[in-house]
Design an enzyme around this catalytic site. Structure first.
Site, mmCIF file in Angstrom:
data_model
loop_
_atom_site.group_PDB
_atom_site.id
_atom_site.type_symbol
_atom_site.label_atom_id
_atom_site.label_comp_id
_atom_site.label_asym_id
_atom_site.label_seq_id
_atom_site.Cartn_x
_atom_site.Cartn_y
_atom_site.Cartn_z
ATOM 1 N N TYR A 56 0.863 -1.189 0.000
ATOM 2 C CA TYR A 56 0.000 0.000 0.000
ATOM 3 C C TYR A 56 0.892 1.229 0.000
ATOM 4 C CZ TYR A 56 -3.416 3.430 1.846
ATOM 5 O OH TYR A 56 -4.226 4.525 2.033
ATOM 6 N N ASP B 75 9.397 2.666 -0.675
ATOM 7 C CA ASP B 75 8.388 3.361 0.124
ATOM 8 C C ASP B 75 8.702 3.071 1.602
ATOM 9 O OD1 ASP B 75 4.719 3.372 0.334
ATOM 10 O OD2 ASP B 75 6.297 4.214 1.618
ATOM 11 N N LYS C 68 5.079 9.541 8.642
ATOM 12 C CA LYS C 68 4.924 9.023 10.008
ATOM 13 C C LYS C 68 5.995 9.550 10.979
ATOM 14 C CE LYS C 68 2.654 4.956 8.074
ATOM 15 N NZ LYS C 68 1.257 4.917 8.560
#
Ligand code: KE4
Length: 427
Positions: free
Chosen positions: A144, A239, A267
């Site tokens: 994702y 990623d 994050k």
């Protein structure tokens, strides 16, 4: 456990917010029941609005790597906010953040901030296409990269949880250049490159996929991705929104000693505030506006408060023994969970990498999303709720990774394992 206030809030939320949540995975649709609401968090714990205390292994999906409300982050936010919340004009903290990341991640010679991981991934693939002048992008099933139209094809995380990885509202033309490959499968990727000679702009990959639970690259697999992209003039995009600065100071690319062409972050670098970033080789990054022809922008990119919170998070992480502690706790949790499952005669695969983990109810190893899909989700649901009632909050979906912070003590892990030992016996 009394959840009266949460239930009332959720009923109200449903009137104004689709599904009552601002992000689907929070809705407990994968585990049943209704989400609880939190208005206080500290260290390894959150408290819901009914006052129930929970050991938290979601940690805002990764940012709270020092635990919640770390004093250094709170102070940084307070002090910075005194002087304004956003300028839309370059501010010194953007330079400090960019310089720090470039120093910590050798593959990143230049970096651009965004306000989310989705934006970072969307921008990175646009840049890869602009730099290579090729259209096709390869992603892996189960991975994702945020809700980017062209990447919501066999996505992981919430999309996978809902069992229809391809989202409505995305015209086929938007995904015609996206090729989905099975993760950890060398032969399949070789075939894809052979069938699309000189057409692949890049591969975007979670080096350690954390959006179908958690599974690891097979030995040599990441090296293979580096080689096959190099050999075909395609870019390798890591990623690291989830793994960045968590799996090592320099992220998964340091842990596995791979040098990607571009990387995305999020994050941890925001310390809980909205942030993302993408960076890599200067010759690629300099294709971005205002220098080059690839347009990318953001009102709040490099927001001073997000920068201050992220810098406080990173600097605290890099002082002292944080990474040793995170590794230790991860190993302690994995060992405890495996022995508890064995004692209860419950088949469980407990995957761990540093301070990221996932338990799957299956007797077979989990190396990719197909393996993950074979796990017993009914058992997971019961386990999730049993642990919640025991005061431990795990990710509310089989297809999410769990996170440990430096605030989780050895005693917290022992408490978690003891609770699991009891719940597993009821499954
Ligand atoms: P955001 O746009 O949510 O900041 O980042 C998207 C993203 C990109 N890349 C990776 C590897 C990610 O894990 C994410 C977001 N992670 C999910 C958790 N699986 C965020 C939680 C949510 O969607 O509510």
């Amino acid at each position: 456990m009394n959840r009266t206030q949460s239930e009332a809030l959720f009923a109200q939320a449903l009137n104004y917010i689709p599904g009552g949540v601002n992000s689907p995975v929070r809705a407990f649709r994968a585990v049943g029941g209704n989400p609880f609401f939190v208005n206080k968090a500290k260290g390894a714990r959150v408290w819901d609005v009914d006052g129930n205390e929970l050991i938290d292994y979601v940690l805002s999906w990764g940012p709270a790597i020092l635990g919640h409300a770390h004093p250094k982050i709170i102070t940084a936010v307070q002090v910075t906010a005194e002087f304004g919340t956003s300028f839309g004009i370059p501010n010194p903290l953007e330079v400090t953040m960019a310089k720090l990341i470039c120093e910590l991640v050798p593959s990143v010679q230049k970096i651009r901030m965004t306000s989310s991981g989705t934006e970072a991934c969307m921008s990175a693939i646009r840049l890869a296409r602009g730099f290579t002048r090729r259209d096709k992008i390869i992603k892996f099933d189960g991975c994702y990269h945020g809700h980017v139209d062209s990447l919501l094809v066999k996505a992981g995380s919430g999309a996978l949880t809902f069992g229809h990885p391809d989202s409505a509202g995305i015209p086929a033309s938007f995904t015609q250049h996206t090729i989905v490959a099975p993760y950890n499968d060398v032969a399949a990727l070789k075939e894809i490159f052979a069938a699309n000679k000189d057409q692949i702009a890049g591969i975007i990959v979670e080096p350690v996929p954390g959006n179908a639970g958690l599974y690891l690259p097979k030995p040599g697999y990441l090296e293979f991705l580096r080689e096959i992209t190099q050999a075909n003039g395609a870019l390798l995009i890591f990623d690291e929104v989830m793994t960045g600065f968590r799996l090592a100071r320099g992220g998964a690319q340091e842990r596995f000693n791979i040098t990607p062409d571009l990387s995305t972050f999020g994050k941890v670098i925001g310390g809980g505030l909205p942030v993302g970033a993408f960076g890599g080789r200067a010759e690629i990054m300099d294709c971005l506006a205002p220098l080059g022809p690839v347009y990318q922008a953001g009102t709040l990119s490099g927001n001073p408060i997000a920068m201050a919170a992220g810098l406080a998070n990173l600097k605290e992480l890099f002082d002292g023994e944080a990474y040793g502690k995170l590794e230790e706790r991860g190993q302690q949790l994995a060992a405890g969970m495996k022995s508890a499952a064995n004692a209860a005669h419950v088949p469980m695969q407990f995957n761990v990498c540093g301070s990221m983990f996932c338990g799957y109810f299956t007797s077979e190893p989990v190396h990719n999303v197909a393996d993950a899909m074979r796990s017993d989700r009914e058992r997971f649901k019961k386990f999730f709720h049993g642990m919640l009632d025991a005061g431990v909050y795990l990710a509310p979906s089989q297809f999410e990774a769990g996170f440990i912070s430096t605030a989780h003590t050895a005693a917290d892990i022992e408490t978690t394992v003891a609770a699991a030992a009891k719940v597993l016996r009821t499954l």
